[in-house]
Write a protein that holds these residues in place. Sequence first.
Motif, PDB file in Angstrom:
ATOM      1  N   SER A   1       0.853  -1.183  -0.069  1.00 24.93           N
ATOM      2  CA  SER A   1      -0.007  -0.144   0.109  1.00 24.93           C
ATOM      3  C   SER A   1       0.720   1.211  -0.044  1.00 24.93           C
ATOM      4  CB  SER A   1      -1.059  -0.055   1.281  1.00 24.93           C
ATOM      5  OG  SER A   1      -0.251   0.067   2.391  1.00 24.93           O
ATOM      6  N   GLY A   2       0.295   2.452  -0.078  1.00 30.50           N
ATOM      7  CA  GLY A   2       1.009   3.582  -0.247  1.00 30.50           C
ATOM      8  C   GLY A   2       1.437   4.194  -1.551  1.00 30.50           C
ATOM      9  N   GLY A   3       0.919   3.592  -2.446  1.00 29.88           N
ATOM     10  CA  GLY A   3       1.289   4.205  -3.820  1.00 29.88           C
ATOM     11  C   GLY A   3       0.534   5.194  -4.310  1.00 29.88           C
ATOM     12  N   GLY A   4       0.731   5.915  -5.126  1.00 22.80           N
ATOM     13  CA  GLY A   4      -0.157   6.979  -5.853  1.00 22.80           C
ATOM     14  C   GLY A   4       0.587   7.905  -6.878  1.00 22.80           C
ATOM     15  N   LEU A   5       0.131   8.945  -7.024  1.00 24.02           N
ATOM     16  CA  LEU A   5       0.515   9.974  -7.906  1.00 24.02           C
ATOM     17  C   LEU A   5       1.267  11.151  -7.213  1.00 24.02           C
ATOM     18  CD1 LEU A   5       0.842  11.408 -10.987  1.00 24.02           C
ATOM     19  CD2 LEU A   5      -1.524  12.312 -10.504  1.00 24.02           C
ATOM     20  N   VAL A   6       2.469  11.601  -7.544  1.00 20.12           N
ATOM     21  CA  VAL A   6       3.286  12.389  -6.877  1.00 20.12           C
ATOM     22  C   VAL A   6       3.957  13.291  -7.811  1.00 20.12           C
ATOM     23  CG1 VAL A   6       5.289  10.916  -6.512  1.00 20.12           C
ATOM     24  CG2 VAL A   6       4.818  13.081  -4.719  1.00 20.12           C
ATOM     25  N   GLN A   7       4.459  14.491  -7.666  1.00 17.66           N
ATOM     26  CA  GLN A   7       5.200  15.398  -8.344  1.00 17.66           C
ATOM     27  C   GLN A   7       6.777  14.979  -8.254  1.00 17.66           C
ATOM     28  OE1 GLN A   7       3.997  19.502  -7.987  1.00 17.66           O
ATOM     29  NE2 GLN A   7       2.505  19.508  -9.636  1.00 17.66           N
ATOM     30  N   ALA A   8       7.309  15.185  -9.268  1.00 24.94           N
ATOM     31  CA  ALA A   8       8.909  14.981  -8.975  1.00 24.94           C
ATOM     32  C   ALA A   8       9.194  15.826  -8.108  1.00 24.94           C
ATOM     33  CB  ALA A   8       9.445  15.443 -10.644  1.00 24.94           C
ATOM     34  N   GLY A   9      10.159  15.439  -7.305  1.00 24.49           N
ATOM     35  CA  GLY A   9      10.934  15.964  -6.022  1.00 24.49           C
ATOM     36  C   GLY A   9      10.125  15.483  -4.752  1.00 24.49           C
ATOM     37  N   GLY A  10       8.873  15.100  -5.160  1.00 28.95           N
ATOM     38  CA  GLY A  10       8.028  14.763  -3.795  1.00 28.95           C
ATOM     39  C   GLY A  10       8.648  13.103  -3.186  1.00 28.95           C
ATOM     40  N   SER A  11       7.697  12.895  -2.257  1.00 32.87           N
ATOM     41  CA  SER A  11       8.092  11.720  -1.419  1.00 32.87           C
ATOM     42  C   SER A  11       6.688  10.923  -1.265  1.00 32.87           C
ATOM     43  CB  SER A  11       8.455  12.188   0.114  1.00 32.87           C
ATOM     44  OG  SER A  11       9.551  13.021   0.101  1.00 32.87           O
TER      45      SER A  11
ATOM     46  N   ASN B   1       5.007  -6.965  11.425  1.00 36.77           N
ATOM     47  CA  ASN B   1       5.034  -7.780  10.233  1.00 36.77           C
ATOM     48  C   ASN B   1       5.191  -6.825   8.753  1.00 36.77           C
ATOM     49  OD1 ASN B   1       5.080 -10.110  12.075  1.00 36.77           O
ATOM     50  ND2 ASN B   1       3.616 -11.166  10.839  1.00 36.77           N
ATOM     51  N   THR B   2       5.633  -5.960   9.058  1.00 38.14           N
ATOM     52  CA  THR B   2       5.567  -4.761   7.840  1.00 38.14           C
ATOM     53  C   THR B   2       6.894  -4.219   7.627  1.00 38.14           C
ATOM     54  OG1 THR B   2       3.518  -4.180   8.726  1.00 38.14           O
ATOM     55  CG2 THR B   2       4.590  -2.591   7.183  1.00 38.14           C
ATOM     56  N   VAL B   3       7.060  -4.069   6.174  1.00 36.03           N
ATOM     57  CA  VAL B   3       8.254  -3.471   5.739  1.00 36.03           C
ATOM     58  C   VAL B   3       8.008  -2.182   4.928  1.00 36.03           C
ATOM     59  CG1 VAL B   3       8.371  -4.643   3.611  1.00 36.03           C
ATOM     60  CG2 VAL B   3      10.515  -3.896   4.270  1.00 36.03           C
ATOM     61  N   TYR B   4       8.845  -1.301   5.144  1.00 43.56           N
ATOM     62  CA  TYR B   4       8.521  -0.159   4.517  1.00 43.56           C
ATOM     63  C   TYR B   4       9.527   0.655   3.506  1.00 43.56           C
ATOM     64  CZ  TYR B   4       5.755   0.436   8.911  1.00 43.56           C
ATOM     65  OH  TYR B   4       4.996   0.072   9.810  1.00 43.56           O
ATOM     66  N   LEU B   5       9.209   1.142   2.420  1.00 41.59           N
ATOM     67  CA  LEU B   5      10.107   1.844   1.468  1.00 41.59           C
ATOM     68  C   LEU B   5       9.784   3.600   1.634  1.00 41.59           C
ATOM     69  CD1 LEU B   5      12.398   1.262  -0.330  1.00 41.59           C
ATOM     70  CD2 LEU B   5      10.680   1.183  -2.238  1.00 41.59           C
ATOM     71  N   GLN B   6      10.638   4.021   2.198  1.00 35.70           N
ATOM     72  CA  GLN B   6      10.441   5.816   2.103  1.00 35.70           C
ATOM     73  C   GLN B   6      11.168   6.256   0.828  1.00 35.70           C
ATOM     74  OE1 GLN B   6       8.903   7.771   4.406  1.00 35.70           O
ATOM     75  NE2 GLN B   6       9.338   9.420   2.558  1.00 35.70           N
ATOM     76  N   MET B   7      10.492   6.858   0.120  1.00 38.31           N
ATOM     77  CA  MET B   7      11.224   7.193  -1.322  1.00 38.31           C
ATOM     78  C   MET B   7      11.057   8.819  -1.358  1.00 38.31           C
ATOM     79  SD  MET B   7       9.209   4.450  -3.897  1.00 38.31           S
ATOM     80  CE  MET B   7       7.650   5.262  -3.660  1.00 38.31           C
ATOM     81  N   ASN B   8      12.110   9.446  -1.253  1.00 42.06           N
ATOM     82  CA  ASN B   8      12.382  10.782  -1.432  1.00 42.06           C
ATOM     83  C   ASN B   8      12.911  11.156  -2.738  1.00 42.06           C
ATOM     84  OD1 ASN B   8      11.302  10.973   1.330  1.00 42.06           O
ATOM     85  ND2 ASN B   8      13.567  10.634   1.962  1.00 42.06           N
ATOM     86  N   SER B   9      12.808  12.745  -3.019  1.00 39.04           N
ATOM     87  CA  SER B   9      13.405  13.074  -4.194  1.00 39.04           C
ATOM     88  C   SER B   9      13.042  12.388  -5.518  1.00 39.04           C
ATOM     89  CB  SER B   9      14.979  13.219  -4.006  1.00 39.04           C
ATOM     90  OG  SER B   9      15.400  14.005  -3.148  1.00 39.04           O
ATOM     91  N   LEU B  10      11.693  12.178  -5.487  1.00 40.48           N
ATOM     92  CA  LEU B  10      11.343  11.387  -6.621  1.00 40.48           C
ATOM     93  C   LEU B  10      11.485  11.755  -7.936  1.00 40.48           C
ATOM     94  CD1 LEU B  10       8.078   9.726  -4.742  1.00 40.48           C
ATOM     95  CD2 LEU B  10       9.878   8.290  -5.963  1.00 40.48           C
ATOM     96  N   LYS B  11      11.546  10.985  -8.971  1.00 40.83           N
ATOM     97  CA  LYS B  11      12.030  11.285 -10.179  1.00 40.83           C
ATOM     98  C   LYS B  11      11.018  10.660 -11.299  1.00 40.83           C
ATOM     99  CE  LYS B  11      16.941  11.316  -9.532  1.00 40.83           C
ATOM    100  NZ  LYS B  11      18.345  10.688  -9.912  1.00 40.83           N
ATOM    101  N   PRO B  12      10.596  11.238 -12.471  1.00 41.70           N
ATOM    102  CA  PRO B  12       9.747  10.580 -13.322  1.00 41.70           C
ATOM    103  C   PRO B  12      10.137   9.212 -13.764  1.00 41.70           C
ATOM    104  CG  PRO B  12       9.945  12.721 -13.965  1.00 41.70           C
ATOM    105  CD  PRO B  12      11.062  12.563 -12.944  1.00 41.70           C
ATOM    106  N   GLU B  13      11.553   8.790 -13.745  1.00 39.37           N
ATOM    107  CA  GLU B  13      11.729   7.471 -13.856  1.00 39.37           C
ATOM    108  C   GLU B  13      11.782   6.380 -12.797  1.00 39.37           C
ATOM    109  OE1 GLU B  13      13.764  10.420 -14.215  1.00 39.37           O
ATOM    110  OE2 GLU B  13      15.821  10.130 -13.619  1.00 39.37           O
TER     111      GLU B  13
ATOM    112  N   SER C   1       5.033  12.452 -11.892  1.00 34.97           N
ATOM    113  CA  SER C   1       4.985  13.531 -12.902  1.00 34.97           C
ATOM    114  C   SER C   1       6.070  14.437 -12.860  1.00 34.97           C
ATOM    115  CB  SER C   1       3.578  14.083 -12.705  1.00 34.97           C
ATOM    116  OG  SER C   1       3.405  14.900 -11.529  1.00 34.97           O
ATOM    117  N   SER C   2       6.287  15.015 -13.966  1.00 31.60           N
ATOM    118  CA  SER C   2       7.487  15.904 -14.197  1.00 31.60           C
ATOM    119  C   SER C   2       6.912  17.252 -14.136  1.00 31.60           C
ATOM    120  CB  SER C   2       8.177  15.603 -15.689  1.00 31.60           C
ATOM    121  OG  SER C   2       7.059  15.840 -16.738  1.00 31.60           O
TER     122      SER C   2
END
Length: 125
Positions: free
Chosen positions: A7-17, A77-89, A124-125
């Motif tokens: 869970s936790g996916g979605g749409l975010v602008q480039a540079g977001g988290s 029983n949970t693993v996380y992935l914190q994603m920062n400085s997201l890029k379109p790729e 998104s870019s």
Amino acid sequence: QVQLVESGGGLVQAGGSLRLSCAASGRAFATYLMGWFRQAPGKEREFVASISRNALHTRYSDSVKGRFAISRDNAKNTVYLQMNSLKPEDTAVYHCAVGSRVYIGAGLENEYDYWGQGTQVTVSS
């Protein structure tokens, strides 16, 4: 048999988290290697990050090192992935996976035994 639900996916602008979560069934979670992989449209699935059963060791792909952080809470029983400085790729379906045979692994798909259905991340870019 282990069931994984991301869970936790979605749409975010480039540079977001975003922070992804993966909840696992079963009592042996604390003994498993946990990993995140991703698959972009038209591309093969690729390794993103992994964390050892005791959280003492982590591994990242070069493309996300310094921007993403993997962690786990064995009590939940949970693993996380914190994603920062997201890029379109970074746009892809992100899957978590469980491995019972190796400690930290080399980021290979055959080190993992069970896979989740995935959660979509769109940047998104």
